[in-house]
Design a protein around this motif. Sequence first.
Motif, PDB file in Angstrom:
ATOM      1  N   MET A   1       0.846  -1.175   0.000  1.00 47.47           N
ATOM      2  CA  MET A   1       0.000   0.000   0.000  1.00 47.47           C
ATOM      3  C   MET A   1       0.888   1.233   0.000  1.00 47.47           C
ATOM      4  SD  MET A   1      -2.822   1.356   2.703  1.00 47.47           S
ATOM      5  CE  MET A   1      -3.646  -0.187   2.586  1.00 47.47           C
ATOM      6  N   ARG A   2       0.454   2.182  -0.745  1.00 48.24           N
ATOM      7  CA  ARG A   2       1.187   3.434  -0.850  1.00 48.24           C
ATOM      8  C   ARG A   2       0.888   4.322   0.356  1.00 48.24           C
ATOM      9  NH1 ARG A   2       0.491   7.456  -5.944  1.00 48.24           N
ATOM     10  NH2 ARG A   2       1.684   9.164  -5.076  1.00 48.24           N
ATOM     11  N   VAL A   3       1.899   5.018   0.863  1.00 47.88           N
ATOM     12  CA  VAL A   3       1.750   5.925   1.999  1.00 47.88           C
ATOM     13  C   VAL A   3       2.238   7.302   1.580  1.00 47.88           C
ATOM     14  CG1 VAL A   3       2.434   6.381   4.385  1.00 47.88           C
ATOM     15  CG2 VAL A   3       2.128   4.019   3.612  1.00 47.88           C
TER      16      VAL A   3
ATOM     17  N   LYS B   1      -1.483  17.702  -0.168  1.00 43.91           N
ATOM     18  CA  LYS B   1      -1.847  19.105  -0.413  1.00 43.91           C
ATOM     19  C   LYS B   1      -1.149  19.652  -1.655  1.00 43.91           C
ATOM     20  CE  LYS B   1      -2.573  20.297   4.449  1.00 43.91           C
ATOM     21  NZ  LYS B   1      -2.045  21.087   5.580  1.00 43.91           N
ATOM     22  N   ARG B   2       0.118  19.286  -1.825  1.00 45.61           N
ATOM     23  CA  ARG B   2       0.913  19.828  -2.933  1.00 45.61           C
ATOM     24  C   ARG B   2       0.673  19.106  -4.259  1.00 45.61           C
ATOM     25  NH1 ARG B   2       6.075  19.535   0.707  1.00 45.61           N
ATOM     26  NH2 ARG B   2       5.701  21.318   2.039  1.00 45.61           N
ATOM     27  N   GLN B   3       0.361  17.808  -4.171  1.00 43.48           N
ATOM     28  CA  GLN B   3       0.290  16.994  -5.386  1.00 43.48           C
ATOM     29  C   GLN B   3      -1.025  16.227  -5.496  1.00 43.48           C
ATOM     30  OE1 GLN B   3       3.736  14.456  -5.506  1.00 43.48           O
ATOM     31  NE2 GLN B   3       5.150  16.139  -5.189  1.00 43.48           N
ATOM     32  N   ALA B   4      -2.108  16.826  -5.058  1.00 49.21           N
ATOM     33  CA  ALA B   4      -3.394  16.117  -5.033  1.00 49.21           C
ATOM     34  C   ALA B   4      -3.780  15.566  -6.400  1.00 49.21           C
ATOM     35  CB  ALA B   4      -4.479  17.043  -4.498  1.00 49.21           C
ATOM     36  N   THR B   5      -3.658  16.382  -7.433  1.00 52.73           N
ATOM     37  CA  THR B   5      -4.051  15.938  -8.771  1.00 52.73           C
ATOM     38  C   THR B   5      -3.241  14.730  -9.220  1.00 52.73           C
ATOM     39  OG1 THR B   5      -4.669  18.205  -9.331  1.00 52.73           O
ATOM     40  CG2 THR B   5      -4.372  16.681 -11.160  1.00 52.73           C
ATOM     41  N   LYS B   6      -1.940  14.769  -8.991  1.00 55.33           N
ATOM     42  CA  LYS B   6      -1.063  13.658  -9.380  1.00 55.33           C
ATOM     43  C   LYS B   6      -1.406  12.407  -8.582  1.00 55.33           C
ATOM     44  CE  LYS B   6       3.703  12.143  -9.267  1.00 55.33           C
ATOM     45  NZ  LYS B   6       4.877  12.231  -8.421  1.00 55.33           N
TER      46      LYS B   6
ATOM     47  N   LEU C   1      -4.222  11.604  -7.083  1.00 53.71           N
ATOM     48  CA  LEU C   1      -5.529  11.088  -7.502  1.00 53.71           C
ATOM     49  C   LEU C   1      -5.440  10.381  -8.851  1.00 53.71           C
ATOM     50  CD1 LEU C   1      -7.916  13.949  -6.369  1.00 53.71           C
ATOM     51  CD2 LEU C   1      -7.730  11.652  -5.400  1.00 53.71           C
ATOM     52  N   ALA C   2      -4.682  10.937  -9.779  1.00 55.60           N
ATOM     53  CA  ALA C   2      -4.531  10.303 -11.090  1.00 55.60           C
ATOM     54  C   ALA C   2      -3.893   8.924 -10.942  1.00 55.60           C
ATOM     55  CB  ALA C   2      -3.693  11.182 -12.010  1.00 55.60           C
ATOM     56  N   GLU C   3      -2.861   8.831 -10.105  1.00 61.98           N
ATOM     57  CA  GLU C   3      -2.201   7.543  -9.873  1.00 61.98           C
ATOM     58  C   GLU C   3      -3.136   6.567  -9.159  1.00 61.98           C
ATOM     59  OE1 GLU C   3       1.311   8.819  -7.796  1.00 61.98           O
ATOM     60  OE2 GLU C   3       2.332   9.390  -9.654  1.00 61.98           O
ATOM     61  N   LEU C   4      -3.943   7.083  -8.245  1.00 67.84           N
ATOM     62  CA  LEU C   4      -4.921   6.246  -7.538  1.00 67.84           C
ATOM     63  C   LEU C   4      -5.920   5.651  -8.520  1.00 67.84           C
ATOM     64  CD1 LEU C   4      -6.480   5.289  -4.937  1.00 67.84           C
ATOM     65  CD2 LEU C   4      -7.678   7.462  -5.086  1.00 67.84           C
ATOM     66  N   HIS C   5      -6.438   6.466  -9.414  1.00 65.06           N
ATOM     67  CA  HIS C   5      -7.418   5.981 -10.392  1.00 65.06           C
ATOM     68  C   HIS C   5      -6.798   4.948 -11.332  1.00 65.06           C
ATOM     69  CE1 HIS C   5     -10.353   8.717  -8.893  1.00 65.06           C
ATOM     70  NE2 HIS C   5      -9.731   9.790  -9.315  1.00 65.06           N
ATOM     71  N   GLU C   6      -5.533   5.134 -11.644  1.00 67.21           N
ATOM     72  CA  GLU C   6      -4.863   4.199 -12.545  1.00 67.21           C
ATOM     73  C   GLU C   6      -4.533   2.884 -11.855  1.00 67.21           C
ATOM     74  OE1 GLU C   6      -0.627   4.007 -14.833  1.00 67.21           O
ATOM     75  OE2 GLU C   6      -1.732   5.896 -14.960  1.00 67.21           O
ATOM     76  N   SER C   7      -3.972   2.952 -10.651  1.00 61.11           N
ATOM     77  CA  SER C   7      -3.512   1.741  -9.971  1.00 61.11           C
ATOM     78  C   SER C   7      -4.595   1.046  -9.161  1.00 61.11           C
ATOM     79  CB  SER C   7      -2.349   2.081  -9.037  1.00 61.11           C
ATOM     80  OG  SER C   7      -2.819   2.813  -7.910  1.00 61.11           O
ATOM     81  N   LYS C   8      -5.611   1.789  -8.746  1.00 60.66           N
ATOM     82  CA  LYS C   8      -6.689   1.286  -7.879  1.00 60.66           C
ATOM     83  C   LYS C   8      -6.169   0.882  -6.497  1.00 60.66           C
ATOM     84  CE  LYS C   8      -9.784   1.497 -11.151  1.00 60.66           C
ATOM     85  NZ  LYS C   8     -10.594   2.678 -11.239  1.00 60.66           N
TER      86      LYS C   8
END
Length: 85
Positions: A1-3, A10-15, A17-24
């Motif tokens: 699991m990623r931590v 706060k600084r990289q929310a978009t990045k 979230l994008a990685e979360l959607h891709e990796s699940k």
Amino acid sequence: MRVELVTTLKRQATKILAELHESKEPVLITEHGQPSAYLVDVKDYEFMQQRMTILEEIAKGEKAINEGKVFSHSQAKEKMSKWLK
């Protein structure tokens, strides 16, 4: 699991979230070195909620059986026929 640190979120929310959607893969967010929250994909979260609801209903059914709160087939059929008229 990623931590990830909350400050990184706060600084990289978009990045993130994008990685979360891709990796699940859920992301554990920490504050001051302590677990604070999990970020999970919306579909995964909704699936978990549906699964939890099903498990809770199964547990209620098992409890009813253990407490003897059951009906025979004919009793259940009679009760249901009143509702279905």
